[in-house]
Every structure is written in C-alpha cells, then in structure tokens.
Design a protein around this motif. Structure first.
Motif, PDB file in Angstrom:
ATOM      1  N   LYS A   1       0.855  -1.187   0.000  1.00  0.00           N
ATOM      2  CA  LYS A   1       0.000   0.000   0.000  1.00  0.00           C
ATOM      3  C   LYS A   1       0.891   1.238   0.000  1.00  0.00           C
ATOM      4  O   LYS A   1       1.674   1.443   0.920  1.00  0.00           O
ATOM      5  N   ILE A   2       0.765   2.058  -1.041  1.00  0.00           N
ATOM      6  CA  ILE A   2       1.671   3.192  -1.186  1.00  0.00           C
ATOM      7  C   ILE A   2       0.940   4.383  -1.800  1.00  0.00           C
ATOM      8  O   ILE A   2       0.129   4.224  -2.729  1.00  0.00           O
ATOM      9  N   THR A   3       1.215   5.557  -1.262  1.00  0.00           N
ATOM     10  CA  THR A   3       0.717   6.811  -1.820  1.00  0.00           C
ATOM     11  C   THR A   3       1.919   7.671  -2.178  1.00  0.00           C
ATOM     12  O   THR A   3       2.836   7.828  -1.364  1.00  0.00           O
ATOM     13  N   THR A   4       1.933   8.205  -3.385  1.00  0.00           N
ATOM     14  CA  THR A   4       3.057   9.038  -3.834  1.00  0.00           C
ATOM     15  C   THR A   4       2.565  10.405  -4.285  1.00  0.00           C
ATOM     16  O   THR A   4       1.446  10.554  -4.787  1.00  0.00           O
ATOM     17  N   MET A   5       3.416  11.386  -4.128  1.00  0.00           N
ATOM     18  CA  MET A   5       3.181  12.730  -4.653  1.00  0.00           C
ATOM     19  C   MET A   5       4.513  13.257  -5.173  1.00  0.00           C
ATOM     20  O   MET A   5       5.572  12.871  -4.669  1.00  0.00           O
ATOM     21  N   ALA A   6       4.463  14.100  -6.208  1.00  0.00           N
ATOM     22  CA  ALA A   6       5.708  14.447  -6.892  1.00  0.00           C
ATOM     23  C   ALA A   6       5.731  15.907  -7.316  1.00  0.00           C
ATOM     24  O   ALA A   6       4.691  16.537  -7.532  1.00  0.00           O
ATOM     25  N   MET A   7       6.950  16.415  -7.447  1.00  0.00           N
ATOM     26  CA  MET A   7       7.181  17.774  -7.944  1.00  0.00           C
ATOM     27  C   MET A   7       8.477  17.787  -8.745  1.00  0.00           C
ATOM     28  O   MET A   7       9.336  16.924  -8.572  1.00  0.00           O
ATOM     29  N   LYS A   8       8.594  18.772  -9.633  1.00  0.00           N
ATOM     30  CA  LYS A   8       9.828  18.970 -10.400  1.00  0.00           C
ATOM     31  C   LYS A   8      10.554  20.205  -9.879  1.00  0.00           C
ATOM     32  O   LYS A   8       9.928  21.215  -9.544  1.00  0.00           O
ATOM     33  N   VAL A   9      11.900  20.098  -9.844  1.00  0.00           N
ATOM     34  CA  VAL A   9      12.725  21.232  -9.443  1.00  0.00           C
ATOM     35  C   VAL A   9      13.788  21.471 -10.522  1.00  0.00           C
ATOM     36  O   VAL A   9      14.118  20.562 -11.282  1.00  0.00           O
ATOM     37  N   PRO A  10      14.314  22.701 -10.599  1.00  0.00           N
ATOM     38  CA  PRO A  10      15.239  23.044 -11.689  1.00  0.00           C
ATOM     39  C   PRO A  10      16.639  22.483 -11.482  1.00  0.00           C
ATOM     40  O   PRO A  10      17.584  23.194 -11.122  1.00  0.00           O
ATOM     41  N   THR A  11      16.787  21.184 -11.720  1.00  0.00           N
ATOM     42  CA  THR A  11      18.085  20.521 -11.653  1.00  0.00           C
ATOM     43  C   THR A  11      18.077  19.359 -12.635  1.00  0.00           C
ATOM     44  O   THR A  11      17.008  18.867 -13.011  1.00  0.00           O
ATOM     45  N   THR A  12      19.244  18.928 -13.046  1.00  0.00           N
ATOM     46  CA  THR A  12      19.362  17.716 -13.876  1.00  0.00           C
ATOM     47  C   THR A  12      19.984  16.571 -13.096  1.00  0.00           C
ATOM     48  O   THR A  12      20.128  15.472 -13.618  1.00  0.00           O
TER      49      THR A  12
END
Length: 338
Positions: free
Chosen positions: A206-217
């Motif tokens: 059982k897993i809940t995920t949330m995500a965001m992008k940041v300015p890096t490579t």
C-alpha cells in the motif's frame, strides 16, 4: 549468444547498448536511430551497426557519410529480441513491427503497463517474465522504490508507504526543457502515477506518492516514510536489510555526500562509465525509526538505474538464466558490488 537489437539511442538506449556489449552471453546486432547526428557517429565509432527508423530516413545518414545497414524492418528479423528505448508512447507504435516478425520485445517505463501486461524489476518478479512476448521495464523512480520497498516488505513488512518525489526537471542533454524558475507540481493531484506503477510489480504494498519537479538535472530525490508491520523493527534492522539488498547503495552524509551533486561526483570517481550509478542510493544516516515508522532519503540516477533491469529482462524472458545467475552476471559486468 543472444542477438539483440536496440531501437532508440538516446539517454537510455546508448547505455543499454554499451551494457549488452559487456555481457558474455549477448551480442548487439544493431541500433536504430532517427536522426543522423553526433550520437549516430559515436555509435559507428564504437563498432555498432546502424539502422534507420524507416527506409525513407536512410538517405539522411548517407548524405552525412554515415554507413547505414538498413532500416528497422531489416534489423528485427536478425535478432532474438528487441529492446525498445524510443521516446515515451512511441514504443506502442513499434510493437506491431516486432509482432509482425514474431520477435519478443522489452519496453521502457514511459509506456503504459498494458503494452506488455507485465512490468519488471529483476529482484522482485524476474520469473514472471519467462516466456512473455513483451515485458515493460518500469521507470527509474518505480525501479528504485520496488527494489527498496520490496526488500523491506519481504523481511519486515510494510503496512503503508508514503513517498514524496522531488524530480529533476530534465536530463542533462535536454536544454530545450529549461531553465525554469519554479517548483512544479507533477502532477497537482494525488497520488502521482508512481504509486500505482509500483503496484504493477508489488501489488501487495500500500503506497501513496506525490511528486514535484525542481530546476536541476542531477537525479531524483525521494522522501520515504513507511509504516512497518514488525513492532520490533529498528534502524539497525532496516540498515542491515538494505546493506544486504542487491542494487541498493548506502552512503553517509558524514562522508561529505550531502547532495545529489555529490553523488554524481561519486559516480565519476568510482570510474563508472558516464559517472552512472545503477543502484538506488539511500542515505544511511537519514534512516530513522520512530514507533513502527521508518523515514529516509533516497536518490535515483534517472539515466542509469534501469540499465541492469533491461539486461536481466532479456535473460528472464528467454529463460536462459535464473534470477540470481542473471543478476550476478549483470552486476559483475557493470561494476555493481552487490
């Protein structure tokens, strides 16, 4: 020897091709490129046979003086299996080509699970791929989560997982995607696709995920919080289990490894090709257990982590090696210690 074709020679395809060349039981029959660019020139320099995506594209290679061995439909009949490393959603269009020649194929995590019906992480579900005509190697983030959560769940038990993914905005060779001066929710709605994708490999977690992008490579960073089933679990037992888990690397902030940039430098200093780190990277000194809940930070080198899975998927589908045999061979050839 297993004869392999690689369709796509970008970030992932180039690494897969190089990894195949290192395997004692495999040979790279050819790679497929769309553009006659510097990557095509480098492929020829390495001795790889070059094919265009279609017959009409061959002229562009010849105009630049690049030796072209044919098109995709010339390559597929020559191989035992194809690895599709083309951009997301393109693999679905290519699948009919492979099926037309009755050739099995491996797809990447940018495609939907339905393209193959099986999503693959070697240490979690290797045997399920045997005999399948198509297999999907899951994305970089899903691969890391499956390796780590699968190991902890097997030995200690996970009743609930929560993960926040801080994603790099672009790969180093994608300047057209940046720069950006923002933290971008990706997506705004919860859960992100990563949790459901984990469940294609580990349906019982059982897993809940949330995500965001940041300015890096430089890599992805996961903040992992797991509620454990074992009330006696400790930081020591979690650490010991991860130290024993293949393709998981524990690092220590006290050694100066306090950022993804430091990890990129570590990969270079280890002498890895392109500085690649194929392991999921967990900060040992971030592991904290409090009332049956463990938290830790994990980094994912998005360009490299799925490469050993693609190699193992070949042997799994064709049934040439057991899971442990394949993982051992792949780890040895890629310089993975465990």
């Amino acid at each position: 020897m297993i004869r392999i074709g690689v369709n796509g020679y970008g970030v992932i395809g180039r690494r897969i091709a190089d990894a195949i060349r290192l395997q004692p039981d495999m040979e790279l029959t050819g790679i497929v490129k769309v553009k006659a660019d510097y990557k095509a020139t480098l492929a020829l320099t390495k001795g790889y046979d070059l094919y265009s995506a279609d017959k009409s594209g061959q002229d562009s290679f010849r105009e630049k003086g690049l030796a072209i061995s044919g098109s995709l439909t010339d390559l597929v009949p020559k191989v035992d299996i194809m690895i599709d490393a083309s951009p997301a959603d393109v693999g679905a269009a290519n699948k009919s080509v492979y099926e037309g020649f009755h050739k099995p194929a491996i797809f990447q995590g940018g495609e939907d699970h339905d393209i193959a019906g099986i999503s693959f992480v070697a240490q979690c579900n290797y045997d399920k791929a045997k005999g399948h005509s198509s297999t999907r190697v899951v994305s970089c983030n899903t691969t890391a989560l499956c390796r780590v959560l699968g190991s902890i769940d097997e030995s200690i038990g996970i009743s609930r997982g929560r993960v926040v993914l801080t994603r790099r905005a672009a790969d180093p060779d994608e300047p057209s995607k940046g720069p950006i001066d923002a933290v971008v929710l990706d997506p705004v709605n919860i859960p992100s696709h990563h949790g459901p994708d984990v469940n294609t490999v580990l349906p019982g977690v059982k897993i809940t995920t949330m995500a965001m992008k940041v300015p890096t490579t430089h890599m992805h960073l996961h903040t992992v919080i797991l509620t454990l089933e074992d009330p006696n679990a400790s930081e020591e037992t979690i650490t010991q289990k991860l130290e024993e888990t293949t393709r998981v690397l524990l690092v220590n902030g006290k050694d100066g490894l306090k950022s993804t940039a430091h990890l990129v430098d570590l990969g270079r200093e280890l002498g890895r090709p392109r500085g690649d780190i194929y392991e999921a990277i967990v900060w040992k000194d971030s592991i904290c257990v409090d009332e049956q809940e463990v938290s830790f930070f994990m980094a994912v080198h998005q360009e490299a982590i799925v490469i050993p899975e693609n190699v193992d998927a070949i042997r799994a589908m064709l049934g040439t090696k057991s899971r442990d045999e394949s993982i051992a061979i792949t780890n040895n050839t890629l310089g993975i210690d465990k």
